[in-house]
Motif scaffolding. Structure first.
Motif, PDB file in Angstrom:
ATOM      1  N   GLU A  25      -6.589   8.839  -0.763  1.00 15.28           N
ATOM      2  CA  GLU A  25      -7.224   9.292   0.475  1.00 15.28           C
ATOM      3  C   GLU A  25      -6.549   8.665   1.696  1.00 15.28           C
ATOM      4  OE1 GLU A  25      -9.865   9.683  -2.951  1.00 15.28           O
ATOM      5  OE2 GLU A  25      -8.821   7.944  -2.087  1.00 15.28           O
ATOM      6  N   SER A  26      -6.185   7.395   1.598  1.00 20.30           N
ATOM      7  CA  SER A  26      -5.514   6.726   2.716  1.00 20.30           C
ATOM      8  C   SER A  26      -4.121   7.297   2.943  1.00 20.30           C
ATOM      9  CB  SER A  26      -5.432   5.218   2.448  1.00 20.30           C
ATOM     10  OG  SER A  26      -6.714   4.644   2.403  1.00 20.30           O
ATOM     11  N   ALA A  27      -3.415   7.595   1.856  1.00 17.52           N
ATOM     12  CA  ALA A  27      -2.085   8.201   1.983  1.00 17.52           C
ATOM     13  C   ALA A  27      -2.173   9.569   2.629  1.00 17.52           C
ATOM     14  CB  ALA A  27      -1.423   8.300   0.609  1.00 17.52           C
ATOM     15  N   ALA A  28      -3.167  10.357   2.222  1.00 15.89           N
ATOM     16  CA  ALA A  28      -3.359  11.690   2.802  1.00 15.89           C
ATOM     17  C   ALA A  28      -3.716  11.586   4.278  1.00 15.89           C
ATOM     18  CB  ALA A  28      -4.452  12.441   2.043  1.00 15.89           C
ATOM     19  N   ARG A  29      -4.552  10.593   4.634  1.00 21.18           N
ATOM     20  CA  ARG A  29      -4.928  10.407   6.026  1.00 21.18           C
ATOM     21  C   ARG A  29      -3.697  10.099   6.885  1.00 21.18           C
ATOM     22  NH1 ARG A  29      -8.347   6.076   5.698  1.00 21.18           N
ATOM     23  NH2 ARG A  29     -10.270   7.284   5.798  1.00 21.18           N
ATOM     24  N   ALA A  30      -2.837   9.199   6.395  1.00 21.71           N
ATOM     25  CA  ALA A  30      -1.626   8.860   7.132  1.00 21.71           C
ATOM     26  C   ALA A  30      -0.760  10.096   7.354  1.00 21.71           C
ATOM     27  CB  ALA A  30      -0.841   7.784   6.393  1.00 21.71           C
ATOM     28  N   GLY A  31      -0.637  10.929   6.316  1.00 21.00           N
ATOM     29  CA  GLY A  31       0.150  12.152   6.458  1.00 21.00           C
ATOM     30  C   GLY A  31      -0.477  13.122   7.427  1.00 21.00           C
ATOM     31  N   ARG A  32      -1.780  13.300   7.317  1.00 17.15           N
ATOM     32  CA  ARG A  32      -2.483  14.238   8.200  1.00 17.15           C
ATOM     33  C   ARG A  32      -2.362  13.836   9.665  1.00 17.15           C
ATOM     34  NH1 ARG A  32      -6.956  13.374   6.192  1.00 17.15           N
ATOM     35  NH2 ARG A  32      -8.091  12.302   7.857  1.00 17.15           N
ATOM     36  N   LEU A  33      -2.327  12.525   9.922  1.00 16.34           N
ATOM     37  CA  LEU A  33      -2.235  12.032  11.293  1.00 16.34           C
ATOM     38  C   LEU A  33      -0.795  11.857  11.765  1.00 16.34           C
ATOM     39  CD1 LEU A  33      -5.078   9.367  11.083  1.00 16.34           C
ATOM     40  CD2 LEU A  33      -5.185  11.589  12.233  1.00 16.34           C
ATOM     41  N   GLY A  34       0.147  11.937  10.839  1.00  9.90           N
ATOM     42  CA  GLY A  34       1.552  11.818  11.220  1.00  9.90           C
ATOM     43  C   GLY A  34       1.991  10.406  11.539  1.00  9.90           C
ATOM     44  N   THR A  35       1.251   9.404  11.023  1.00 15.20           N
ATOM     45  CA  THR A  35       1.651   8.013  11.223  1.00 15.20           C
ATOM     46  C   THR A  35       2.673   7.630  10.154  1.00 15.20           C
ATOM     47  OG1 THR A  35       0.004   7.027   9.736  1.00 15.20           O
ATOM     48  CG2 THR A  35      -0.698   7.517  11.988  1.00 15.20           C
ATOM     49  N   GLY A  36       3.218   6.418  10.255  1.00 15.03           N
ATOM     50  CA  GLY A  36       4.027   5.886   9.175  1.00 15.03           C
ATOM     51  C   GLY A  36       3.135   5.482   8.010  1.00 15.03           C
ATOM     52  N   LEU A  37       3.722   5.370   6.822  1.00 13.94           N
ATOM     53  CA  LEU A  37       3.008   4.951   5.617  1.00 13.94           C
ATOM     54  C   LEU A  37       3.596   3.619   5.166  1.00 13.94           C
ATOM     55  CD1 LEU A  37       1.006   5.742   3.241  1.00 13.94           C
ATOM     56  CD2 LEU A  37       3.066   6.543   2.053  1.00 13.94           C
ATOM     57  N   ALA A  38       2.774   2.554   5.184  1.00 13.75           N
ATOM     58  CA  ALA A  38       3.222   1.236   4.741  1.00 13.75           C
ATOM     59  C   ALA A  38       2.568   0.917   3.406  1.00 13.75           C
ATOM     60  CB  ALA A  38       2.852   0.181   5.773  1.00 13.75           C
ATOM     61  N   LEU A  39       3.352   0.973   2.342  1.00 11.52           N
ATOM     62  CA  LEU A  39       2.844   0.743   0.988  1.00 11.52           C
ATOM     63  C   LEU A  39       2.825  -0.743   0.661  1.00 11.52           C
ATOM     64  CD1 LEU A  39       4.825   3.473  -0.992  1.00 11.52           C
ATOM     65  CD2 LEU A  39       2.363   3.504  -0.546  1.00 11.52           C
ATOM     66  N   ALA A  40       1.674  -1.254   0.261  1.00 14.14           N
ATOM     67  CA  ALA A  40       1.579  -2.632  -0.211  1.00 14.14           C
ATOM     68  C   ALA A  40       1.762  -2.633  -1.724  1.00 14.14           C
ATOM     69  CB  ALA A  40       0.231  -3.227   0.162  1.00 14.14           C
ATOM     70  N   ILE A  41       2.965  -2.989  -2.157  1.00 12.00           N
ATOM     71  CA  ILE A  41       3.288  -2.969  -3.594  1.00 12.00           C
ATOM     72  C   ILE A  41       3.485  -4.407  -4.043  1.00 12.00           C
ATOM     73  CG2 ILE A  41       4.829  -2.062  -5.358  1.00 12.00           C
ATOM     74  CD1 ILE A  41       5.587   0.191  -3.519  1.00 12.00           C
ATOM     75  N   LEU A  42       2.475  -4.970  -4.687  1.00  8.45           N
ATOM     76  CA  LEU A  42       2.494  -6.388  -5.023  1.00  8.45           C
ATOM     77  C   LEU A  42       2.826  -6.658  -6.482  1.00  8.45           C
ATOM     78  CD1 LEU A  42      -0.576  -7.619  -2.962  1.00  8.45           C
ATOM     79  CD2 LEU A  42       1.814  -7.367  -2.258  1.00  8.45           C
ATOM     80  N   GLY A  43       2.990  -5.622  -7.298  1.00  7.00           N
ATOM     81  CA  GLY A  43       3.341  -5.852  -8.692  1.00  7.00           C
ATOM     82  C   GLY A  43       3.283  -4.574  -9.496  1.00  7.00           C
ATOM     83  N   GLY A  44       3.597  -4.697 -10.778  1.00  7.26           N
ATOM     84  CA  GLY A  44       3.554  -3.550 -11.668  1.00  7.26           C
ATOM     85  C   GLY A  44       4.759  -2.656 -11.531  1.00  7.26           C
ATOM     86  N   ASP A  45       4.669  -1.484 -12.120  1.00 10.30           N
ATOM     87  CA  ASP A  45       5.745  -0.507 -12.074  1.00 10.30           C
ATOM     88  C   ASP A  45       5.683   0.242 -10.751  1.00 10.30           C
ATOM     89  OD1 ASP A  45       7.540   1.557 -12.398  1.00 10.30           O
ATOM     90  OD2 ASP A  45       6.884   2.084 -14.423  1.00 10.30           O
ATOM     91  N   PRO A  46       6.729   0.174  -9.929  1.00 15.14           N
ATOM     92  CA  PRO A  46       6.686   0.864  -8.631  1.00 15.14           C
ATOM     93  C   PRO A  46       6.535   2.375  -8.748  1.00 15.14           C
ATOM     94  CG  PRO A  46       8.907   0.072  -9.105  1.00 15.14           C
ATOM     95  CD  PRO A  46       8.007  -0.533 -10.128  1.00 15.14           C
ATOM     96  N   LEU A  47       6.843   2.931  -9.922  1.00 12.03           N
ATOM     97  CA  LEU A  47       6.734   4.381 -10.106  1.00 12.03           C
ATOM     98  C   LEU A  47       5.311   4.877  -9.859  1.00 12.03           C
ATOM     99  CD1 LEU A  47       8.178   7.006 -10.955  1.00 12.03           C
ATOM    100  CD2 LEU A  47       7.595   6.439 -13.329  1.00 12.03           C
ATOM    101  N   ARG A  48       4.308   4.015 -10.107  1.00 15.11           N
ATOM    102  CA  ARG A  48       2.921   4.457  -9.943  1.00 15.11           C
ATOM    103  C   ARG A  48       2.557   4.711  -8.478  1.00 15.11           C
ATOM    104  NH1 ARG A  48      -0.707  -0.139  -9.121  1.00 15.11           N
ATOM    105  NH2 ARG A  48       0.519  -2.049  -8.937  1.00 15.11           N
ATOM    106  N   PHE A  49       3.411   4.279  -7.545  1.00 19.51           N
ATOM    107  CA  PHE A  49       3.139   4.514  -6.127  1.00 19.51           C
ATOM    108  C   PHE A  49       3.784   5.798  -5.609  1.00 19.51           C
ATOM    109  CE2 PHE A  49       2.064   0.125  -6.555  1.00 19.51           C
ATOM    110  CZ  PHE A  49       1.066  -0.094  -5.616  1.00 19.51           C
ATOM    111  N   LYS A  50       4.656   6.399  -6.425  1.00 20.97           N
ATOM    112  CA  LYS A  50       5.326   7.621  -5.964  1.00 20.97           C
ATOM    113  C   LYS A  50       4.346   8.756  -5.652  1.00 20.97           C
ATOM    114  CE  LYS A  50       9.262  10.637  -6.770  1.00 20.97           C
ATOM    115  NZ  LYS A  50       8.568  11.823  -6.251  1.00 20.97           N
ATOM    116  N   PRO A  51       3.271   8.951  -6.445  1.00 19.15           N
ATOM    117  CA  PRO A  51       2.314  10.002  -6.084  1.00 19.15           C
ATOM    118  C   PRO A  51       1.716   9.813  -4.691  1.00 19.15           C
ATOM    119  CG  PRO A  51       1.962   9.321  -8.350  1.00 19.15           C
ATOM    120  CD  PRO A  51       2.957   8.368  -7.766  1.00 19.15           C
ATOM    121  N   LEU A  52       1.546   8.569  -4.262  1.00 18.01           N
ATOM    122  CA  LEU A  52       1.012   8.323  -2.921  1.00 18.01           C
ATOM    123  C   LEU A  52       1.983   8.806  -1.844  1.00 18.01           C
ATOM    124  CD1 LEU A  52      -0.477   4.727  -3.344  1.00 18.01           C
ATOM    125  CD2 LEU A  52      -1.678   6.919  -3.461  1.00 18.01           C
TER     126      LEU A  52
END
Length: 357
Positions: free
Chosen positions: A195-222
């Motif tokens: 929902e936060s990723a969609a909001r950023a897109g809808r508003l045309g802001t930048g998207l800052a992903l907080a990726i603190l661990g795990g497989d980075p591939l799981r953030f690609k859908p966002l």
């Protein structure tokens, strides 16, 4: 220097950020004062600027175990001792701040810094600011939506008429001062919610992903959700920006980096979990080794290992910015300074070259 004249280096932007946590050094048990912590943050910003890094971020917390509750104040101090580096919050808790006050603070920072102010907006890791400033957590989404919409209106209009639910109405209100930049860059920090990723897109802001661990591939859908929402809202792909934020420690070798960083990282998660109301159990070395493996998102290793991780994520996300949090877990400033130097001299040039092709 001309107004807003910042030298843009080719390729990915590389920077650092701090949340200004006040944790004990795991080797000595000593915790530095808030005054010393802020002084070290200013010194880190100066070093990052002189070393040619692109971005420096300062987080917001309203707790005694963090040294910064007012990022624009600290960033304004940094603006006077730096020349080129962009100065951003990391993050601003947008739900619990008056957008007019926020705009005025960062517009003033923009004037002081000659056009270098930015904002990363989000909820942050804690909720203390909600009762502190008289807001209801149950209205989290409504507050965020209203405040970000008003902030965007303030950015594009010198006089604003506006009605909302959570603050007094504006009637031809003069919004001053006006910043050097046409619009202060605004990013939405996202930890994992679509929902936060969609909001950023809808508003045309930048998207800052907080990726603190795990497989980075799981953030690609966002990232895909963000770009799809932005496209549906009429924003052009070239106007969208994606950034990755994460924990990092760079050593001469990957093994040395893991050996040096582990006590601080385990210590950090121990007191962070306690602060969040959980059990302050420290991470085991086996858990840390798993989290810092080559295929994971935790940036711990030699300069070459860090380069490979950043470039791998760039293949996944096509992001334009990477900013690292290094000064965690009671780490002494000497080690932080060594990391800044390695990031600037060994990692950033290669990443910029490879991502500018």
């Amino acid at each position: 220097m001309k107004e807003g004249s910042i030298t843009k280096q080719p390729g990915m932007e590389i920077g650092i950020y701090t949340l200004a946590d006040l944790g004990p050094d795991p080797h000595t048990g000593k915790t530095i004062s808030a005054r010393q912590r802020v002084a070290e943050i200013i010194e880190a910003g100066k070093m990052a600027d002189e070393a040619g890094l692109d971005v420096f971020g300062v987080g917001e917390h309203h707790r005694l175990d963090y040294a910064v509750s007012a990022p624009p104040v600290v960033l304004s101090a940094l603006s006077q001792v730096t020349k080129q580096i962009k100065l951003t919050s990391a993050t601003t808790v947008l739900n619990t701040v008056d957008p007019v006050r926020l705009f005025e603070d960062f517009a003033t920072l923009d004037l002081l810094s000659n056009g270098r102010a930015e904002i990363i907006a989000g909820r942050g890791a804690f909720i203390e600011s909600f009762p502190l400033f008289g807001y209801d957590m149950s209205q989290y989404d409504e507050l965020f939506e209203e405040n970000i919409e008003l902030f965007r209106k303030l950015s594009t209009n010198e006089k604003v008429t506006w009605n909302g639910h959570f603050r007094s109405a504006l009637r031809e209100a003069q919004i001053s001062p006006r910043p050097v930049q046409k619009n202060i860059p605004l990013w939405v920090g996202v930890g994992g919610t679509p929902e936060s990723a969609a909001r950023a897109g809808r508003l045309g802001t930048g998207l800052a992903l907080a990726i603190l661990g795990g497989d980075p591939l799981r953030f690609k859908p966002l990232v895909d959700i963000y770009r799809e929402a932005a496209s549906q809202a009429g924003f052009l792909p070239e106007d969208l920006k994606v950034g990755v934020t994460g924990h990092a420690f760079i050593g001469e070798t990957t093994q040395q980096a893991k050996d040096e960083f582990f006590p601080y990282y385990s210590n950090y998660w121990g007191y962070l979990n306690s602060q969040r109301g959980g059990v302050g159990t420290r991470m085991s070395r086996a858990e840390f080794n798993q989290l810092s493996a080559p295929e994971t998102a935790l940036f711990v290793g030699s300069s070459q290992q860090i380069i490979e991780k950043i470039l791998h994520q760039n293949e996944l996300f096509g992001h334009q910015r990477f900013i690292a949090q290094m000064d965690i877990g009671g780490m002494p400033f000497k080690k932080v300074a060594e990391n800044i130097e390695r990031l600037a001299t060994e990692v950033a040039p290669v990443v910029r070259r490879e991502t500018s092709k």
